[in-house]
Design a protein around this motif. Structure first.
Motif, short mmCIF file in Angstrom:
data_model
loop_
_atom_site.label_atom_id
_atom_site.label_comp_id
_atom_site.label_asym_id
_atom_site.label_seq_id
_atom_site.Cartn_x
_atom_site.Cartn_y
_atom_site.Cartn_z
N ALA A 65 0.83 -1.21 0.00
CA ALA A 65 0.00 0.00 0.00
C ALA A 65 0.86 1.26 0.00
O ALA A 65 0.52 2.25 -0.64
CB ALA A 65 -0.93 0.00 1.20
N ALA A 66 1.99 1.23 0.72
CA ALA A 66 2.87 2.41 0.79
C ALA A 66 4.27 1.98 1.21
O ALA A 66 4.44 1.00 1.93
CB ALA A 66 2.32 3.41 1.80
N GLN A 67 5.26 2.74 0.74
CA GLN A 67 6.65 2.50 1.13
C GLN A 67 7.27 3.81 1.61
O GLN A 67 6.91 4.88 1.15
CB GLN A 67 7.46 1.97 -0.05
CG GLN A 67 7.13 0.55 -0.41
CD GLN A 67 8.05 0.02 -1.48
OE1 GLN A 67 8.38 0.72 -2.42
NE2 GLN A 67 8.47 -1.23 -1.31
N SER A 109 -9.24 3.48 3.58
CA SER A 109 -8.39 4.55 3.06
C SER A 109 -7.02 4.02 2.64
O SER A 109 -6.48 4.43 1.61
CB SER A 109 -8.24 5.64 4.13
OG SER A 109 -7.65 6.78 3.58
N ILE A 110 -6.45 3.09 3.41
CA ILE A 110 -5.17 2.49 3.05
C ILE A 110 -5.31 1.68 1.76
O ILE A 110 -4.44 1.71 0.90
CB ILE A 110 -4.63 1.61 4.20
CG1 ILE A 110 -4.22 2.48 5.37
CG2 ILE A 110 -3.45 0.77 3.73
CD1 ILE A 110 -3.83 1.71 6.61
N SER A 139 -5.18 9.45 5.36
CA SER A 139 -6.20 10.43 5.00
C SER A 139 -7.59 9.91 5.35
O SER A 139 -7.85 8.71 5.25
CB SER A 139 -6.14 10.74 3.51
OG SER A 139 -4.90 11.30 3.18
N PRO A 140 -8.49 10.81 5.73
CA PRO A 140 -9.85 10.38 6.06
C PRO A 140 -10.54 9.75 4.85
O PRO A 140 -10.37 10.21 3.72
CB PRO A 140 -10.55 11.67 6.47
CG PRO A 140 -9.46 12.60 6.83
CD PRO A 140 -8.29 12.22 6.00
N TYR A 141 -11.31 8.72 5.11
CA TYR A 141 -12.07 8.04 4.05
C TYR A 141 -13.21 8.95 3.61
O TYR A 141 -13.94 9.49 4.44
CB TYR A 141 -12.58 6.70 4.60
CG TYR A 141 -13.28 5.85 3.59
CD1 TYR A 141 -12.63 5.42 2.44
CD2 TYR A 141 -14.60 5.45 3.80
CE1 TYR A 141 -13.27 4.61 1.52
CE2 TYR A 141 -15.24 4.63 2.89
CZ TYR A 141 -14.58 4.23 1.75
OH TYR A 141 -15.21 3.42 0.84
N TYR A 159 1.56 -2.94 4.01
CA TYR A 159 1.06 -3.83 2.97
C TYR A 159 -0.04 -4.71 3.53
O TYR A 159 -0.26 -4.78 4.74
CB TYR A 159 2.19 -4.67 2.38
CG TYR A 159 2.96 -5.48 3.40
CD1 TYR A 159 2.58 -6.78 3.71
CD2 TYR A 159 4.06 -4.94 4.06
CE1 TYR A 159 3.29 -7.53 4.64
CE2 TYR A 159 4.77 -5.67 4.98
CZ TYR A 159 4.38 -6.97 5.27
OH TYR A 159 5.07 -7.69 6.20
N PHE A 160 -0.75 -5.37 2.61
CA PHE A 160 -1.81 -6.30 2.99
C PHE A 160 -1.33 -7.71 2.71
O PHE A 160 -0.89 -8.02 1.61
CB PHE A 160 -3.09 -6.02 2.20
CG PHE A 160 -3.79 -4.78 2.66
CD1 PHE A 160 -4.64 -4.81 3.74
CD2 PHE A 160 -3.58 -3.57 2.02
CE1 PHE A 160 -5.29 -3.67 4.17
CE2 PHE A 160 -4.22 -2.42 2.44
CZ PHE A 160 -5.07 -2.48 3.53
N SER A 161 -1.39 -8.55 3.73
CA SER A 161 -1.03 -9.95 3.61
C SER A 161 -2.23 -10.78 4.04
O SER A 161 -2.64 -10.70 5.20
CB SER A 161 0.18 -10.25 4.50
OG SER A 161 0.48 -11.62 4.48
#
Length: 152
Positions: free
Chosen positions: A10-12, A39-40, A67-69, A112-114
């Motif tokens: 999702a982000a680094q 949001s992620i 950030s807000p959804y 990240y999503f696992s």
């Protein structure tokens, strides 16, 4: 981390690799609310100035901006709230002792999503001096020049 392993980044935190030597990487769960997870998933997360700390035997991440959804209305949380990381107590104690004795820092490297769960990759890092950053930049430039010449 690819599609076959079921992991989606999702982000680094690329700035962390520029500012620190990463000595060890630890995977931790993160305690989030539903709108934060959504949001992620949309990629609205920033790790640039975030860092981790240990307080009362628990590890937290500070400065992680989610950030807000947009469709979240009253259920949205503060974007910069302190979020709890989920680790075993012995891991937290070991990291805490290393941070206190050796002057190291705990920095989130990626989110990240696992298997559908949000995870944070925390790095045990040592700060770089200015001359270290210049040395790494010079190596990258040399490598880039070699690759350009090989293409021709």
């Amino acid at each position: 981390m690819d599609k076959n392993s079921g992991i989606r980044i999702a982000a680094q935190n690329k700035k962390a690799y520029h500012d620190y030597f990463v000595l060890e990487k630890i995977e931790a769960g993160i305690e989030l609310f539903g709108t934060e997870v959504k949001s992620i998933r949309q990629g609205k997360i920033n790790l640039k100035d975030s860092w981790c700390f240990v307080k009362d035997g628990e590890m937290f991440v500070n400065g992680m901006h989610i950030s807000p959804y947009e469709q979240g209305n009253i259920f949205n949380r503060d974007p910069l709230r302190t979020k709890k990381l989920l680790l075993h107590k012995r891991e937290i104690k070991r990291l805490y002792s290393l941070v206190k004795q050796d002057g190291l820092a705990l920095v989130p490297l990626s989110v990240y999503f696992s298997k559908g769960r949000a995870k944070v990759e925390v790095g045990l890092c040592k700060g770089k001096k200015l001359y270290d950053k210049r040395e790494v930049a010079a190596k990258k430039d040399a490598q880039r020049t070699i690759e350009r010449n090989m293409r021709r």
